[in-house]
Design a protein around this motif. Sequence first.
Motif, PDB file in Angstrom:
ATOM      1  N   PRO A  46      15.501  -8.833  -4.904  1.00 51.75           N
ATOM      2  CA  PRO A  46      16.136  -7.666  -5.304  1.00 51.75           C
ATOM      3  C   PRO A  46      16.288  -6.597  -6.227  1.00 51.75           C
ATOM      4  O   PRO A  46      16.134  -7.099  -7.391  1.00 51.75           O
ATOM      5  CB  PRO A  46      18.130  -7.578  -4.977  1.00 51.75           C
ATOM      6  CG  PRO A  46      18.352  -8.897  -5.579  1.00 51.75           C
ATOM      7  CD  PRO A  46      16.625 -10.079  -5.496  1.00 51.75           C
ATOM      8  N   ASN A  47      15.815  -5.237  -6.134  1.00 50.19           N
ATOM      9  CA  ASN A  47      16.002  -4.788  -7.495  1.00 50.19           C
ATOM     10  C   ASN A  47      17.188  -3.898  -7.748  1.00 50.19           C
ATOM     11  O   ASN A  47      17.529  -3.683  -8.977  1.00 50.19           O
ATOM     12  CB  ASN A  47      14.795  -3.407  -6.809  1.00 50.19           C
ATOM     13  CG  ASN A  47      13.374  -4.049  -6.788  1.00 50.19           C
ATOM     14  OD1 ASN A  47      12.664  -4.801  -7.108  1.00 50.19           O
ATOM     15  ND2 ASN A  47      12.853  -2.538  -5.335  1.00 50.19           N
ATOM     16  N   ASN A  48      18.239  -4.283  -6.489  1.00 54.52           N
ATOM     17  CA  ASN A  48      19.558  -3.339  -7.035  1.00 54.52           C
ATOM     18  C   ASN A  48      20.529  -4.524  -6.948  1.00 54.52           C
ATOM     19  O   ASN A  48      20.497  -4.755  -5.431  1.00 54.52           O
ATOM     20  CB  ASN A  48      19.740  -2.084  -5.713  1.00 54.52           C
ATOM     21  CG  ASN A  48      18.156  -1.241  -6.544  1.00 54.52           C
ATOM     22  OD1 ASN A  48      18.697  -0.943  -8.005  1.00 54.52           O
ATOM     23  ND2 ASN A  48      18.163  -0.720  -6.454  1.00 54.52           N
ATOM     24  N   PHE A  49      22.025  -4.930  -7.292  1.00 54.86           N
ATOM     25  CA  PHE A  49      22.823  -5.099  -6.430  1.00 54.86           C
ATOM     26  C   PHE A  49      22.641  -4.582  -5.167  1.00 54.86           C
ATOM     27  O   PHE A  49      23.140  -3.601  -4.944  1.00 54.86           O
ATOM     28  CB  PHE A  49      24.137  -4.817  -7.149  1.00 54.86           C
ATOM     29  CG  PHE A  49      25.301  -5.386  -6.343  1.00 54.86           C
ATOM     30  CD1 PHE A  49      25.766  -6.950  -5.938  1.00 54.86           C
ATOM     31  CD2 PHE A  49      26.635  -4.205  -5.680  1.00 54.86           C
ATOM     32  CE1 PHE A  49      26.758  -7.515  -5.574  1.00 54.86           C
ATOM     33  CE2 PHE A  49      27.095  -5.052  -5.170  1.00 54.86           C
ATOM     34  CZ  PHE A  49      27.756  -6.111  -4.785  1.00 54.86           C
ATOM     35  N   THR A  50      23.039  -5.421  -3.758  1.00 54.14           N
ATOM     36  CA  THR A  50      22.885  -5.356  -2.471  1.00 54.14           C
ATOM     37  C   THR A  50      23.701  -5.828  -1.570  1.00 54.14           C
ATOM     38  O   THR A  50      24.251  -6.882  -1.959  1.00 54.14           O
ATOM     39  CB  THR A  50      21.542  -5.527  -2.007  1.00 54.14           C
ATOM     40  OG1 THR A  50      20.742  -5.104  -2.791  1.00 54.14           O
ATOM     41  CG2 THR A  50      21.534  -4.892  -0.171  1.00 54.14           C
ATOM     42  N   VAL A  51      24.754  -5.273  -0.401  1.00 50.08           N
ATOM     43  CA  VAL A  51      26.272  -5.708  -0.253  1.00 50.08           C
ATOM     44  C   VAL A  51      25.458  -5.803   1.283  1.00 50.08           C
ATOM     45  O   VAL A  51      25.463  -4.039   1.718  1.00 50.08           O
ATOM     46  CB  VAL A  51      27.252  -5.301  -0.292  1.00 50.08           C
ATOM     47  CG1 VAL A  51      27.904  -5.993   0.228  1.00 50.08           C
ATOM     48  CG2 VAL A  51      27.383  -5.622  -1.433  1.00 50.08           C
ATOM     49  N   LEU A  72      26.178 -11.343  -0.660  1.00 51.35           N
ATOM     50  CA  LEU A  72      25.514  -9.793  -2.377  1.00 51.35           C
ATOM     51  C   LEU A  72      24.866 -10.952  -3.285  1.00 51.35           C
ATOM     52  O   LEU A  72      24.173 -11.851  -2.640  1.00 51.35           O
ATOM     53  CB  LEU A  72      27.325 -10.470  -2.544  1.00 51.35           C
ATOM     54  CG  LEU A  72      28.496 -10.059  -2.485  1.00 51.35           C
ATOM     55  CD1 LEU A  72      29.671 -11.107  -3.324  1.00 51.35           C
ATOM     56  CD2 LEU A  72      29.326  -8.881  -2.138  1.00 51.35           C
ATOM     57  N   GLN A  73      23.628  -9.923  -3.061  1.00 47.56           N
ATOM     58  CA  GLN A  73      22.389  -9.950  -3.967  1.00 47.56           C
ATOM     59  C   GLN A  73      22.493  -8.960  -4.824  1.00 47.56           C
ATOM     60  O   GLN A  73      23.004  -8.288  -4.743  1.00 47.56           O
ATOM     61  CB  GLN A  73      21.599  -9.520  -2.794  1.00 47.56           C
ATOM     62  CG  GLN A  73      21.232  -9.913  -1.686  1.00 47.56           C
ATOM     63  CD  GLN A  73      20.202 -10.174  -1.224  1.00 47.56           C
ATOM     64  OE1 GLN A  73      19.262 -11.106  -0.558  1.00 47.56           O
ATOM     65  NE2 GLN A  73      19.346  -9.083  -1.111  1.00 47.56           N
ATOM     66  N   PHE A  74      22.445  -9.716  -5.808  1.00 49.89           N
ATOM     67  CA  PHE A  74      22.372  -9.792  -7.359  1.00 49.89           C
ATOM     68  C   PHE A  74      20.442  -9.321  -8.004  1.00 49.89           C
ATOM     69  O   PHE A  74      19.850 -11.288  -8.038  1.00 49.89           O
ATOM     70  CB  PHE A  74      23.190 -10.912  -9.099  1.00 49.89           C
ATOM     71  CG  PHE A  74      24.632 -10.505  -8.006  1.00 49.89           C
ATOM     72  CD1 PHE A  74      25.776  -9.265  -8.634  1.00 49.89           C
ATOM     73  CD2 PHE A  74      25.133 -11.247  -7.048  1.00 49.89           C
ATOM     74  CE1 PHE A  74      27.024  -9.248  -8.204  1.00 49.89           C
ATOM     75  CE2 PHE A  74      26.199 -10.615  -6.594  1.00 49.89           C
ATOM     76  CZ  PHE A  74      27.943 -10.166  -7.189  1.00 49.89           C
ATOM     77  N   PRO A  75      20.498  -8.615  -8.373  1.00 54.45           N
ATOM     78  CA  PRO A  75      19.122  -8.934  -9.576  1.00 54.45           C
ATOM     79  C   PRO A  75      19.359  -8.893 -11.075  1.00 54.45           C
ATOM     80  O   PRO A  75      20.209  -9.356 -11.252  1.00 54.45           O
ATOM     81  CB  PRO A  75      18.723  -7.228  -9.471  1.00 54.45           C
ATOM     82  CG  PRO A  75      20.200  -6.648  -9.671  1.00 54.45           C
ATOM     83  CD  PRO A  75      20.680  -7.613  -8.429  1.00 54.45           C
ATOM     84  N   HIS A 136      19.363 -12.737 -16.779  1.00 55.37           N
ATOM     85  CA  HIS A 136      18.346 -11.348 -17.014  1.00 55.37           C
ATOM     86  C   HIS A 136      17.039 -12.237 -16.536  1.00 55.37           C
ATOM     87  O   HIS A 136      15.806 -11.265 -16.234  1.00 55.37           O
ATOM     88  CB  HIS A 136      17.941 -11.098 -18.110  1.00 55.37           C
ATOM     89  CG  HIS A 136      19.063 -11.002 -18.848  1.00 55.37           C
ATOM     90  ND1 HIS A 136      19.179  -9.300 -18.716  1.00 55.37           N
ATOM     91  CD2 HIS A 136      20.493 -11.168 -19.082  1.00 55.37           C
ATOM     92  CE1 HIS A 136      20.211  -8.728 -19.462  1.00 55.37           C
ATOM     93  NE2 HIS A 136      21.162 -10.087 -19.682  1.00 55.37           N
ATOM     94  N   ASN A 137      16.594 -13.206 -15.922  1.00 55.48           N
ATOM     95  CA  ASN A 137      15.455 -13.820 -15.293  1.00 55.48           C
ATOM     96  C   ASN A 137      15.486 -13.403 -13.868  1.00 55.48           C
ATOM     97  O   ASN A 137      14.330 -14.154 -13.143  1.00 55.48           O
ATOM     98  CB  ASN A 137      14.483 -15.360 -16.687  1.00 55.48           C
ATOM     99  CG  ASN A 137      14.523 -14.630 -17.407  1.00 55.48           C
ATOM    100  OD1 ASN A 137      13.971 -13.318 -17.794  1.00 55.48           O
ATOM    101  ND2 ASN A 137      15.018 -15.164 -18.192  1.00 55.48           N
ATOM    102  N   GLN A 138      16.660 -14.311 -12.919  1.00 58.12           N
ATOM    103  CA  GLN A 138      16.345 -14.656 -12.421  1.00 58.12           C
ATOM    104  C   GLN A 138      17.597 -13.884 -11.505  1.00 58.12           C
ATOM    105  O   GLN A 138      18.857 -13.541 -11.908  1.00 58.12           O
ATOM    106  CB  GLN A 138      17.229 -16.679 -12.104  1.00 58.12           C
ATOM    107  CG  GLN A 138      17.267 -16.617 -10.530  1.00 58.12           C
ATOM    108  CD  GLN A 138      17.659 -18.121 -10.634  1.00 58.12           C
ATOM    109  OE1 GLN A 138      18.121 -18.786 -11.586  1.00 58.12           O
ATOM    110  NE2 GLN A 138      18.371 -19.007  -9.003  1.00 58.12           N
ATOM    111  N   SER A 139      17.831 -13.642  -9.884  1.00 61.05           N
ATOM    112  CA  SER A 139      18.711 -12.983  -9.015  1.00 61.05           C
ATOM    113  C   SER A 139      19.726 -13.683  -8.756  1.00 61.05           C
ATOM    114  O   SER A 139      19.837 -15.337  -8.844  1.00 61.05           O
ATOM    115  CB  SER A 139      18.161 -12.829  -7.257  1.00 61.05           C
ATOM    116  OG  SER A 139      16.652 -12.276  -7.835  1.00 61.05           O
ATOM    117  N   ALA A 140      20.907 -13.859  -8.231  1.00 61.20           N
ATOM    118  CA  ALA A 140      21.693 -14.556  -7.822  1.00 61.20           C
ATOM    119  C   ALA A 140      21.942 -14.245  -5.985  1.00 61.20           C
ATOM    120  O   ALA A 140      22.261 -12.446  -5.844  1.00 61.20           O
ATOM    121  CB  ALA A 140      23.054 -14.101  -8.790  1.00 61.20           C
TER     122      ALA A 140
END
Length: 190
Positions: A46-51, A72-75, A136-140
């Motif tokens: 994801p490019n942005n925090f997305t819910v 919840l998707q965290f870049p 700073h390298n992996q999404s969550a």
Amino acid sequence: MVLAISTPTQANDPDILTDFIAPNASNVNASFFTYSVLSGFFNPYPNNFTVLKASITQFPALDGQSVSYAVLQFPPAGVNPPHTHPRAAELLIVLLGTLEVGFVDTKNVLFNQTLLEGDIFVFPKGLVHFQYNRNHNQSAIAISAFGSANAGLLSVPKSVFTAGIDDNVLAMSFKTDVPTVQKIKLGLKN
């Protein structure tokens, strides 16, 4: 005066007197109880925090069921800013990556933890809390479950800086100056 004192208030989901609530219960089938939107949501980059929510607004079958979810998707380095859910506790499980999470209790004590994949954390109802992907390298990715079909959301930064509170009041409250308050407000408009 007596009515005001004796009138009960309800801050949670009401108990229902039927198995479920539906607009036309006689025509309900299994599809009414199915919500497939979450299945197509997974984005490992994801490019942005997305819910993506599955609450009463998106999924009417939750009416009266006292439960809802959010994905919840965290870049990398993404944050879910400090916020509260006034009507529900939140149970969060990390599916991918790691998250730093925390909440502040009514004594102003911070409880924070770094969660790994599979870890679960509970945020008590109504308390200010946050989640942060320090990597700073992996999404969550995490899933949150709520004990309400409509947990509510009060974003601390937005409610404080975009609700129209006078800049002087904010500057004095945060022990800063008006230009700093205006800069914060400008940053929250994006």
